[in-house]
Design an enzyme around this catalytic site. Structure first.
Site, short mmCIF file in Angstrom:
data_model
loop_
_atom_site.label_atom_id
_atom_site.label_comp_id
_atom_site.label_asym_id
_atom_site.label_seq_id
_atom_site.Cartn_x
_atom_site.Cartn_y
_atom_site.Cartn_z
N ARG A 112 -11.46 5.47 41.56
CA ARG A 112 -10.17 6.14 41.41
C ARG A 112 -9.81 6.70 42.78
O ARG A 112 -10.64 6.73 43.69
CB ARG A 112 -10.22 7.26 40.37
CG ARG A 112 -11.11 8.44 40.73
CD ARG A 112 -11.02 9.54 39.69
NE ARG A 112 -11.76 10.73 40.10
CZ ARG A 112 -11.85 11.86 39.40
NH1 ARG A 112 -11.25 11.94 38.22
NH2 ARG A 112 -12.53 12.90 39.84
N ASN A 150 -3.67 13.65 40.09
CA ASN A 150 -4.86 14.38 39.66
C ASN A 150 -5.76 14.62 40.86
O ASN A 150 -6.19 13.67 41.53
CB ASN A 150 -5.64 13.59 38.60
CG ASN A 150 -6.84 14.36 38.07
OD1 ASN A 150 -6.71 15.24 37.24
ND2 ASN A 150 -8.02 14.04 38.57
N GLU A 151 -5.98 15.89 41.19
CA GLU A 151 -6.94 16.28 42.22
C GLU A 151 -6.71 15.55 43.54
O GLU A 151 -7.54 14.78 44.02
CB GLU A 151 -8.37 16.06 41.74
CG GLU A 151 -8.74 16.93 40.55
CD GLU A 151 -10.18 16.77 40.10
OE1 GLU A 151 -10.69 17.68 39.45
OE2 GLU A 151 -10.79 15.72 40.40
N GLU A 314 -9.00 22.21 34.10
CA GLU A 314 -10.29 21.70 33.64
C GLU A 314 -11.32 22.82 33.79
O GLU A 314 -11.66 23.20 34.92
CB GLU A 314 -10.73 20.48 34.45
CG GLU A 314 -9.80 19.28 34.35
CD GLU A 314 -10.27 18.10 35.20
OE1 GLU A 314 -11.45 18.11 35.64
OE2 GLU A 314 -9.47 17.17 35.42
N TRP A 322 -21.64 12.27 37.33
CA TRP A 322 -21.37 10.85 37.20
C TRP A 322 -22.69 10.10 37.02
O TRP A 322 -23.77 10.69 37.12
CB TRP A 322 -20.63 10.34 38.43
CG TRP A 322 -19.22 10.85 38.53
CD1 TRP A 322 -18.56 11.66 37.65
CD2 TRP A 322 -18.30 10.57 39.59
NE1 TRP A 322 -17.28 11.90 38.09
CE2 TRP A 322 -17.09 11.24 39.28
CE3 TRP A 322 -18.37 9.82 40.77
CZ2 TRP A 322 -15.97 11.18 40.10
CZ3 TRP A 322 -17.25 9.77 41.59
CH2 TRP A 322 -16.06 10.43 41.26
N GLU A 364 -18.15 8.56 34.00
CA GLU A 364 -18.36 9.94 33.59
C GLU A 364 -19.02 10.07 32.21
O GLU A 364 -18.77 11.04 31.48
CB GLU A 364 -17.04 10.71 33.61
CG GLU A 364 -16.53 10.94 35.03
CD GLU A 364 -15.30 11.84 35.08
OE1 GLU A 364 -15.01 12.34 36.18
OE2 GLU A 364 -14.63 12.03 34.04
#
EC number: 3.2.1.23
Length: 687
Positions: A112, A150-151, A314, A322, A364
């Site tokens: 990602r 995201n992030e 979160e 992971w 994950e």
């Protein structure tokens, strides 16, 4: 204007991925979420293929059903724009959207955040998917807000694709206007690095010794931040136009991104992803009295400097990791609740757990959620139910209250980014921030972070009795003048070694250190040295004969020379060739004082300064607390709420000095002993 959650109520929820579970499970999942007391879910941030399975073909059936069903069960929905994970059909057809390594090797699909922010092709497709989603869900009564991407800058925070090099040149042209000005800013006359054509200019690349131009490296980080913000702006402008009634946030906080500027310019409030267990394995386990998961409070303090009331998008609820890295143990019974209140104590008015159920496939599979794979009741579900009942009882009371502090630690992005590369001041800042945060916490003195920005003004500073700016190597004349005004008005300001020796370009000043604040501090630096051997670190000797004998002056030593008779020397170096020279000074300036310490701050030095500054625990008139607990104060309409958090695995005893109210238990507490369970939490009303 504060970029903050309105504070009318408290929302508790969870991250959910309907695309990862059979549709027949959704209704039961939503039903159980509501039984726990959850009111909000986040979804969609990794689901581009479900929204656009092939180029230009948009399908919303799956998420239409997922969102409709969530709304039917009384759950509000936060939608993530799915731009953190471009689909394989796109990366295959347009490989130029992929990021590249420092060496120029292109990354591949399969993880990602494998894209770059600069690709015109990628930006076009991000705009298209954002527009399509906005049109589809702008008027859906169940969708309350958007999370952009995201992030940002997680996994990778440097970018070296061809598009990035081209975008960097464009950015430099806008910043400097001419090659001549850029050459001067980068000092390219050194080692014959001058550029005569813009096409010769790149982001840092592989060089002998892997040591590129330091001013180029600083501009690289500034560019990455501005480029990421422009990437966010692309999506935000579409959402503001098409979905004006829904709020917009982003979850972070990662390197090479000015989160303050991004939030100020674009977002309604900021969001953070809180995983305190990281600190138990990566932080300071080998130090004396380690902060461990308590150190997450320092990160939450930085988040609060962006949005006084923020969202935890979160919140850790289970063991993490992971398949191949970041393995973390399971939170012990009570820790999930403790970490939740840690976030709330520091300003969270919305909190979502990650995640509803642990994934059974993918990277994950060990990043556990509230529910285990088997989907049966477990202790984390029970703990979530307890938290939800408690916040349901006190949520409206505390929502909108603000964290209260009289001390602030100053920081800025230029010094943070410059310090990554500059080993002469970067390690000092890391050590000093750790030491001050630890000292203030153990002394039960709440503190804020205050980011020094172009828009920072005197009103931002005078809210605090004491400011600590550990090692601002880069110091502009404008910032120096602002700090002088603060001290002249009665403030107390503390600097550490290497202050003020660089200008905004990163050039060292041809003036006695500490440069533009030399008159404020009343000292100049007559000599200095890097400390490379811990065994050779000199101690400091306190003039007032305090009990801190043998306190090391760590990492770097500025040997100070008082420039006026009013300067008071508080401590001397007690070793090496500069034994007997001033190490810590205090200079009256107007109605206030400025301190200069010629080293990195240790906890011992921070503790000693706290005593000499006369700073008292925030609990002085109402409680005596053991060091194992953290205290945080939130205030609203003259009401004060004290959060007392026990990070120990053992019960601890506090002492109340007067009667108060326990909000979680709904009872009055008499003065006297107060027992706090292992990983226990108390929320007291101090009205």
């Amino acid at each position: 204007m504060d970029k903050t959650i309105p504070g009318e109520k408290f929302d508790l929820g969870v991250c959910y991925y309907p695309e990862q579970w059979p549709e027949h499970m959704w209704a039961d999942d939503y039903k159980r979420m509501r039984e726990i007391g959850f009111t909000i879910v986040r979804m969609g941030e990794f689901a581009w293929n479900f929204f656009e399975p092939e180029e230009g073909v948009f399908t919303f059936d799956l998420f239409d059903r997922a969102i409709d069903l969530a709304y039917k069960h009384g759950l509000k929905v936060i939608l993530g724009t799915p731009t953190a994970t471009p689909p394989a059909w796109m990366t295959h057809k347009y490989p130029e959207i992929l990021n590249a390594s420092f060496e120029g090797m292109q990354y591949h699909h399969g993880m990602r955040r494998h894209y770059n922010y600069s690709s015109p092709v990628y930006r076009t497709y991000c705009a298209k998917i954002t527009e399509a989603m906005a049109k589809q869900y702008a008027n859906h009564p169940g969708v309350v807000g958007w999370q952009i991407d995201n992030e940002l800058n997680c996994e990778v925070n440097v970018f070296y694709s061809n598009a990035d090099h081209a975008a960097f040149r464009t950015w430099l042209k806008e910043k400097y206007g001419s090659l001549e000005t850029m050459n001067q800013a980068w000092g390219t006359v050194f080692w014959n690095q001058s550029y005569s054509d813009w096409e010769q200019v790149h982001l840092p690349r592989l060089t002998p010794g892997s040591s590129p131009n330091p001013h180029q490296v600083l501009d690289e980080k500034r560019f990455i931040s501005d480029n990421a913000i422009s990437f966010v702006r692309l999506q935000v402008e579409i959402l503001r136009k098409l979905a004006p009634r829904q709020w917009i946030t982003h979850n972070g906080m990662f390197a090479h991104l000015d989160n303050h500027a991004m939030t100020n310019e674009l977002l309604d409030f900021y969001s953070y992803d809180s995983y305190p267990n990281f600190a138990t394995i990566w932080n300071d386990a080998d130090r004396e009295n380690p902060l461990m998961d308590r150190s997450s409070s320092n990160q939450l303090t930085k988040v609060r400097s962006i949005s006084p009331n923020f969202c935890i998008m979160e919140q850790q609820s289970g063991p993490g990791g992971w398949v191949n890295k970041m393995a973390q143990p399971a939170p012990k019974p009570g820790q999930m609740r403790l970490w939740t209140y840690q976030s709330v104590a520091h300003g969270a008015d919305m909190l979502l757990y990650f995640r509803w159920r642990t994934a059974t496939f993918g990277t994950e599979i060990y990043w556990h959620g509230i529910n285990d794979y088997h989907n049966r009741p477990n202790r984390r579900v029970a703990e979530a139910e307890t938290i939800s009942r408690e916040l349901g009882r006190i949520g409206e009371t505390i929502a909108g209250s603000r964290y209260a502090a009289e001390v602030a630690i100053l920081h800025d992005y230029d010094n943070e980014w410059d310090g990554e590369f500059d080993v002469w001041h970067g390690p000092l800042t890391r050590e000093s921030l750790y030491s001050w945060s630890k000292s203030l916490q153990y002394n039960h003195i709440p503190y804020d972070y205050l980011c020094v920005q172009n828009k920072t003004n005197l009103n931002d500073l005078v809210r605090y009795k004491v400011l600590i700016y550990p090692h601002p190597a880069i110091m502009s004349e404008e910032t120096a003048e602002l700090l002088k005004q603060y001290v002249a008005g009665g403030g107390k300001l503390i600097f550490g070694a290497r202050t003020g020796y660089k200008d905004k370009r990163g050039h060292c000043r041809m003036a006695p250190f500490p440069g533009p604040v030399a008159d404020l501090c009343g000292v100049t630096v007559e000599d200095f040295t890097l400390i490379v051997n811990k065994t050779a670190t000199p101690n400091i000797r306190w003039i007032d004969g305090g009990d801190e004998a043998g306190t090391p002056a760590t990492l770097f030593n500025d040997i100070l020379h008082p420039e006026n008779d009013n300067v008071e020397t508080l401590a001397l170096f007690d070793g090496d060739y500069y034994a007997g020279k001033p190490a810590l000074t205090r200079n009256p300036y107007g109605a206030g004082v400025a301190y200069y310490y010629g080293a990195a701050f240790s906890r011992d030095v921070a503790d000693a300064l706290i005593r000499r500054l006369g700073l008292k625990p925030v609990t002085t008139d109402w409680a005596e607390l053991p060091p194992e607990v953290e205290v945080a104060i939130r205030e609203k309409q003259k009401r004060r709420f004290a959060f007392i958090l026990n990070y120990s695995d053992k019960p601890v005893k506090a002492r109340l000095l007067r009667e108060t109210e326990d909000l979680l238990e709904g009872e009055r507490l008499a003065a006297g002993d107060l027992d706090i369970a292992p990983y226990g939490v108390k929320v007291l009303s101090l009205e």
